[in-house]
Scaffold this motif. Structure first.
Motif, short mmCIF file in Angstrom:
data_model
loop_
_atom_site.label_atom_id
_atom_site.label_comp_id
_atom_site.label_asym_id
_atom_site.label_seq_id
_atom_site.Cartn_x
_atom_site.Cartn_y
_atom_site.Cartn_z
N LEU A 85 -120.55 -66.68 6.04
CA LEU A 85 -121.91 -67.33 5.23
C LEU A 85 -122.36 -68.10 6.31
O LEU A 85 -123.59 -68.31 6.68
N ASP B 274 -118.06 -56.59 4.26
CA ASP B 274 -118.43 -56.17 5.62
C ASP B 274 -117.73 -54.65 5.86
O ASP B 274 -116.67 -54.68 5.56
N PRO B 275 -118.59 -53.95 6.29
CA PRO B 275 -118.17 -52.55 6.51
C PRO B 275 -117.03 -52.34 7.58
O PRO B 275 -116.17 -51.33 7.87
N HIS C 63 -117.63 -60.32 0.40
CA HIS C 63 -118.63 -60.07 1.57
C HIS C 63 -118.80 -58.45 1.81
O HIS C 63 -119.96 -58.09 2.10
N ASP D 213 -120.54 -49.91 -1.05
CA ASP D 213 -121.50 -49.56 0.26
C ASP D 213 -121.52 -50.69 1.54
O ASP D 213 -120.75 -51.53 0.95
N THR D 214 -122.15 -50.56 2.26
CA THR D 214 -122.29 -51.81 3.36
C THR D 214 -122.75 -53.15 2.51
O THR D 214 -123.81 -52.94 1.71
N PHE D 215 -121.84 -53.80 2.50
CA PHE D 215 -122.09 -55.33 1.95
C PHE D 215 -122.58 -55.07 0.39
O PHE D 215 -123.09 -55.94 -0.21
N THR D 216 -122.01 -54.22 -0.12
CA THR D 216 -122.04 -53.72 -1.65
C THR D 216 -121.09 -53.63 -2.53
O THR D 216 -120.19 -52.68 -2.02
#
Lengths: 149, 287, 776
Positions: B35, B118-119, B116, B153-156
């Motif tokens: 962050l 991150d992928p 977070h 998913d990405t950031f999800t």
């Protein structure tokens, strides 16, 4: 950056083509799109707010639809500028009919500039894929909802 | 490299944290290792930062029956260095040790990292392979989500606004089980280009259990069930491993960036899957 | 009766810990950002996100309305400030007018467009986001070869071919030699853009005293005096009303051998507002707007005899200059040309440089500045030739080395190599590496299907830059040495260290020469109102030239010391050693402190002698110096992933006389790691539209300690006749020697696959693709 892929839509080719030209539909499916106003034939002004993880950014931009060839294909040009950077995407969308269904294929180029280009290289690819996926997921919902009796 | 103005809030209880997070302009912060850089680059500009560091009870590591319960605010350094974690769940300790650099590991937390999503983060691979349970609290309740459902998913993630991760639970490593986390790190950031976590149990010369978690390859971490299916029941020979590892990237839309093409990532995923499986089997057999 | 004077242990040549280090490692040094002044404003710069665009307008109202914002200045406000200077004077050079803020166009991502001045740095940064610049983007070109192509966008519209200059140099019958050559090898070799990444970014504080009409600029600079001359010119103030102070400088690597827009801009703001102002460069600004290094595309051709003797070298050098000339931008590739024959005897050479404008930040001096590119080129070409002739890379080098009895040696590029014994470091390195055994191991490894590589580079370089006729702004250096009334010694040197440790090495020399304690010497630098005019620290020049100026000043001072000593001892036969002046007849002596006291009290003076003990020297070197060395790198390739493991790194450097082996070792270690950065990881990448894709450490990979190999080091000492200290210089040596050794090693590892050349950086993916049968 090159982008390409395809998504199935629960709609016939003609209806899929129309959905993809409908500003209201586009606005509701584009992730973070807050406003899409038609300013000329095939040209729309857009406001969007991208929110992903802690990142958030406002973008003002334009969506243009050119080279229409209903119900087969059209070209989509999306440009956006915001505090955290700017992007321009250009792609050809092709619709392959399959009865009740159809497949939307896209092939294009995305250019990203500003802060996101300078500090986000690691994430631009996966993020744009995510955005495209969200768009088509929403579009599927819309197509399914509209076709429901 | 100066963030926009923000209020910095330090709740001292979960209840207070939930109150503060009701504000749509609020962003929760654990270690802040993702962050704060984003705020300094002004990619993120929350009006309020709600720092969880003073909320008590979020950084405990304790054994509870067959599970190891890890508070969300436990730092990477605590995970890599705590004897209990190293003995009872070496895979998690290895993944923690592979993160960033010493400074990041001293401050960054497991809860912050997985929230977070991150992928290319290291933990998700390990948590997928461990079938970790992620305990999530909200005002007036809790729920538990499995790692495979948590990382979307990405950031999800499965995390809703106004929810906080409070604990991550992983199974204590059973007998005759070996694990390994192997990654190729991106030389600039230290993130995984690909990272593979493998856990294998051996029983009577056969693979009786295998779990493979993958990070860095696609938009999200995942469990490679196809690899597992090919390997389980086999003798875990080099040929068995090779055959199983070969399918790890199947059906995955691999990431591509200036550090590695999709093609190379997919190849690395296969190589590192084989390496992680070999190391895990060797460890399992050594027990 | 004559007294034998016992010489105490000398400090020169000994491993002595750096006197700079305690303040650096305890965080108590004073950098630009540590300077605080009452009422000081803070500046933040609006930079272009576009590589090429017209500026249609700038809206500053919202920013000006933000409480705490004092002023916003744009190009129109500063159009009369002089241009950012280019110190190069190549014939026919096209020099775009480089305003300190963009006027109607921007030329690269990071181009300064406006500046906000506010009461604190946070408000200044917030206000930057409130400034709306209406850009009209145009096509950009970011690759020098694409910029040369027909129809490429013009970086500067007045020069549609994007060519800033052509430079040609030739010696001998090049065409004939190539026509008659038994073998010719050709290769395109690139040296990618690198971002300097000094640990301390740039920073400027400007303070104007309106009553005195005097401006002080604090800047993180390698060249405070040159900056004073140039910034005074830009601002139109008398040079003697400008004081430049370079306080502690946290690394430069050449990127602070420059005068940037920001120094004049802060001076302008301080004068305009009447208040001190500070600007500290962020890391992102550093990546975008501080010069980059390298940026070469080189086309080499080597002619040779079948026995391996090189007979001719041709080079077409395409230099990516970026959009403007910074101080030395166009000069850097000419240094590559000077160095192109390396350590080899071949005098038949032809070089053609095309300096090309691109929509990128300018390139300029970066550790080695032109010499790493040249060394990389020749050392790669020699290996390519060896492979062509199936010769061992050691053998072909030994065959072509200039012999130790041929010095001074006039090269085909117009240099006069001072001294050398090139086989010495090579032999030392080969012994350390156990070369024959390594080759035997390699044969076995290959048979087992492994990819093991042994690479070497035998490099030379130009140091002690340089004689004034060879430099744009004077190549001499200055020193003033004072013995204070108490007997302590103060050295004022014109150099400006950024981490090289000259406070230590100069103290060693001065302490030895004057016979005082190491801690009794204070070396001062970097303040133009304290130190006499000087040139600065770059081009591995500080000790060879600045140290010599100090040494010569001390010799003059010693004469005066002896005169006072003779007076005090009432003798005309005295000698000076170990800090005492001794009467050679009586053996009576007086200390330096007593002499200094007498010289300042001046109750009595020797005949024709002024009071005080001070001497100055401005030393003009008669030549460059030419250090050299040999690096050997053993690599092994992970054939599954393409990852390169550096198994061994051996560095043998000959930098002439070694003053402090600890400091030489530090320079070699740091230099090697920086060279590894270029060889393996670093690349400042612009995309086709001129966006810098490696704008942060998340994407720009500099080597970390954990990625650095153990470096086995040794030195040989071949003194230079150029200066009385016999030192050559070592600040850039290891960086220059490193990259070709690494690439030669990796190419050697992959040679069974038919690989002849690979361009840097050697990423794992690039190697993997080669292993897959493709070419990187």
């Amino acid at each position: 950056m090159k982008i390409h892929g395809s998504h199935a839509l629960p709609a016939g080719a003609a209806r899929a083509y129309n959905l993809l030209q409908d500003p209201e539909v586009l606005a509701s499916c584009m992730p973070g799109c807050e406003k899409l106003v038609k300013v000329a034939d095939g040209t729309y002004e857009m406001k969007m707010k991208m929110v992903l993880a802690a990142v958030s950014g406002q973008f003002d931009g334009k969506v243009r639809i050119t080279d229409p060839d209903p119900p087969h294909s059209f070209k989509l040009v999306v440009e956006g500028t915001g505090r955290i950077g700017f992007m321009k995407g250009e792609g050809l969308l092709r619709i392959t009919p399959g009865g009740e269904q159809c497949t939307v294929q896209y092939d294009g180029d995305v250019h990203v500039g500003g802060t996101i280009a300078a500090v986000g290289q690691r994430l631009i690819d996966s993020t744009s894929k995510l955005m495209i996926k969200r768009f088509f997921d929403k579009l599927c919902e819309r197509a399914a909802a509209a076709s429901a009796p | 490299m100066i963030a926009q103005n923000f209020d910095y809030l330090t709740p001292v209880s979960l209840a207070e944290a939930f109150d503060l997070l009701n504000d749509p302009g609020a962003k929760v912060m654990a270690g802040g290792m993702s962050l704060i850089p984003m705020m300094k680059l002004r990619l993120a500009a929350p009006e309020r930062v709600v720092d969880l560091r003073h909320v008590p009870g979020l950084n405990k590591i304790q054994q509870d029956g067959a599970m190891l319960r890890i508070g969300a605010m436990t730092t990477h350094h605590e995970l890599e260095s705590t004897p209990l974690v190293r003995a009872a769940c070496p895979l998690l300790a290895q993944a923690a040790a592979a993160i960033g650099d010493v400074q990041v590991r001293n401050v960054g937390t497991i809860g912050g990292s997985i929230a977070h999503a991150d992928p290319s983060a290291d933990y998700p691979a390990a948590l997928q392979a461990l079938e970790a349970e992620i305990r999530i609290a909200h005002r007036g309740g809790e729920r538990t989500v499995l790692a495979k459902d948590f990382f979307q998913d990405t950031f999800t993630t499965a995390l809703e606004p106004n929810e906080l991760i409070v604990e991550i639970s992983v199974p204590l490593e059973a007998k005759c089980t070996g694990a390994s986390y192997q990654k190729m790190l991106q030389p600039a950031s230290g993130f995984a280009i690909v990272g593979i976590a493998a856990r294998v149990s051996m029983d009577g010369g056969k693979v009786s259990m295998v779990r493979v978690g993958v990070t860095g390859l696609g938009g999200s971490s995942y469990r490679a069930a196809n690899v597992e299916a090919l390997l389980v029941g086999s003798e875990g020979s080099a040929a068995d491993i090779g055959k199983a590892a070969a399918v790890v990237a199947e059906g995955i839309d691999a990431n591509s960036d200036i550090h590695a093409s999709a093609e190379y990532r997919a190849h690395l995923a296969r190589v590192y899957t084989a390496r992680a499986l070999s190391a895990a089997i060797a460890r399992a057999e050594a027990q | 009766m004559a007294t034998t004077i016992t010489k105490l242990d000398t400090l020169v040549g000994r491993k002595i810990k750096r006197k700079e280090d305690p303040r650096l490692i305890t965080g108590t040094a004073t950098y630009v950002d540590d300077i605080q002044m009452p009422g000081m404003y803070h500046a933040c710069i609006v930079r272009s996100p576009h590589a090429a665009a017209h500026i249609r307008g700038i809206e500053t109202k919202a920013a000006l309305e933000l409480p705490g914002v004092v002023a916003v200045y744009t190009g129109a406000d500063v159009k009369d400030v002089g241009p950012v200077p280019c110190g190069a004077s190549l014939p026919g050079l096209r020099v775009p007018h480089h305003h300190i803020l963009a006027q109607d166009r921007v030329y690269y991502v990071g181009h300064p467009v406006a500046v906000v001045v506010a009461r604190d740095r946070y408000i200044a940064r917030d206000a930057v986001d409130l400034i709306e610049v209406d850009f009209d983007p145009t096509d950009a070109v970011a690759d020098p070869e694409k910029a040369l192509a027909e129809g490429a966008p013009a970086v500067h519209p007045q020069w549609p071919d994007n060519i800033a200059f052509n430079y040609h140099q030739e010696n001998g019958e090049v065409d004939k030699v190539f026509a008659e050559a038994e073998v010719v090898v050709k290769q395109r070799i690139t040296s990618q853009r690198l971002i300097p990444c000094s640990m301390e970014t740039r920073g400027v504080v400007a303070d104007y005293r309106s009553g005195e009409k005097a401006l002080t600029i604090y800047s993180s600079s390698q060249i405070p005096h040159l900056m004073r001359s140039l910034v005074a010119g830009m601002l139109g103030i008398p040079e003697n009303k400008l004081r430049v102070v370079a306080p502690e400088v946290g690394g430069g690597f050449g990127c602070k051998l420059n005068v940037y827009a920001e120094e004049a801009l802060m001076g302008f703001i301080a004068i305009r507002t009447g208040k001190p102002v500070k600007w500290i460069e962020s890391r992102r600004e550093h990546m975008q707007a501080t010069i980059h290094g390298r940026g070469h595309v080189d086309y080499y051709e080597i002619a040779a005899r079948r026995d391996g003797v090189i007979t001719g070298i041709k080079l077409k050098l395409i230099q990516d200059l970026g959009s403007y000339h910074q101080l030395l931008t166009p000069v850097i590739p000419t240094l590559s040309v000077l160095m192109m024959p390396g350590l080899y005897r071949c005098k038949t050479v032809r070089a053609d440089i095309v300096g090309v404008f691109t929509n990128c930040v300018p390139t300029d001096a970066y550790r080695g500045a032109g010499r790493p590119e040249a060394t990389h080129g020749i050392e790669r070409m020699v290996d390519i030739l060896a492979a062509e002739l199936k010769m061992d890379p050691v053998e072909i080098r030994l065959k072509n080395f200039i012999h130790s009895d041929e010095f001074p040696y006039a090269t085909g590029t117009g240099l006069m190599y001072d001294s050398g014994d090139y086989t010495k470091p090579l032999k030392t390195a080969l012994e350390m590496a156990n070369y024959n055994e390594l080759r035997a191991e390699q044969t076995k490894a290959r048979a087992a299907g492994r990819y093991m590589g042994i690479g070497l580079s035998t490099y030379g370089e130009i140091c002690a830059i340089g004689p004034s006729p060879a430099t744009p702004a004077g190549g001499w250096e200055s020193a003033t040495v004072r013995v204070e009334p108490s007997g302590t010694v103060t050295v004022l040197t014109g150099i400006k260290p950024q981490g090289q440790g000259e406070e230590t090495t100069f103290s060693q020399i001065a302490a030895d020469e004057l016979g005082v304690g190491f801690d009794d010497v204070v070396v001062m630098h970097g303040d133009t109102s304290v130190v006499q005019y000087g040139i600065g620290t770059f081009g591995s020049r500080a000790t060879a030239i600045g140290g010599t100026a100090m040494y010569l000043a001390i010799q003059e001072l010693k004469t005066k010391i002896k005169r006072f000593g003779a007076m005090l001892l009432d003798s005309d036969d005295v000698s000076y050693a170990n800090g005492r002046c001794t009467c050679n007849k009586s053996g009576k002596s007086v200390s330096l402190a007593e002499i200094a006291g007498a010289a300042h009290r001046a109750m009595k003076l020797p005949a024709n002698t002024e009071p005080g003990l001070v001497a100055s020297n401005f030393w003009e070197p008669p030549n460059f110096t030419f250090p050299f060395g040999a690096h050997i790198v053993v690599t092994e390739i992970d054939k599954d992933t393409g990852a390169i493991e550096i198994r061994r790194y051996i560095a043998v450097d000959d930098c002439g006389k070694v003053i402090n082996p600890l400091i030489v070792a530090g320079q070699v270690q740091g230099g090697v790691v920086q060279g590894l950065g270029q060889a393996l990881y670093e690349h400042g990448i612009y995309d086709d539209s001129g966006q810098l894709l490696t704008g942060e450490f998340m994407d720009y990979a500099i080597p970390k300690a954990s990625m650095s190999p153990n470096i086995e080091m040794a030195s040989t000492e071949t003194p230079t006749p150029v200066n009385p200290l016999r030192v050559k210089g070592v600040g850039e040596a290891a960086t220059i020697g490193c990259s070709p050794a690494v690439v030669n090693s990796v190419v050697d590892a992959l040679s069974p696959l038919g690989v002849r050349h690979l361009d840097m950086p050697l990423t794992s993916e690039k190697i993997w693709k080669v292993l897959q049968g493709g070419r990187a």
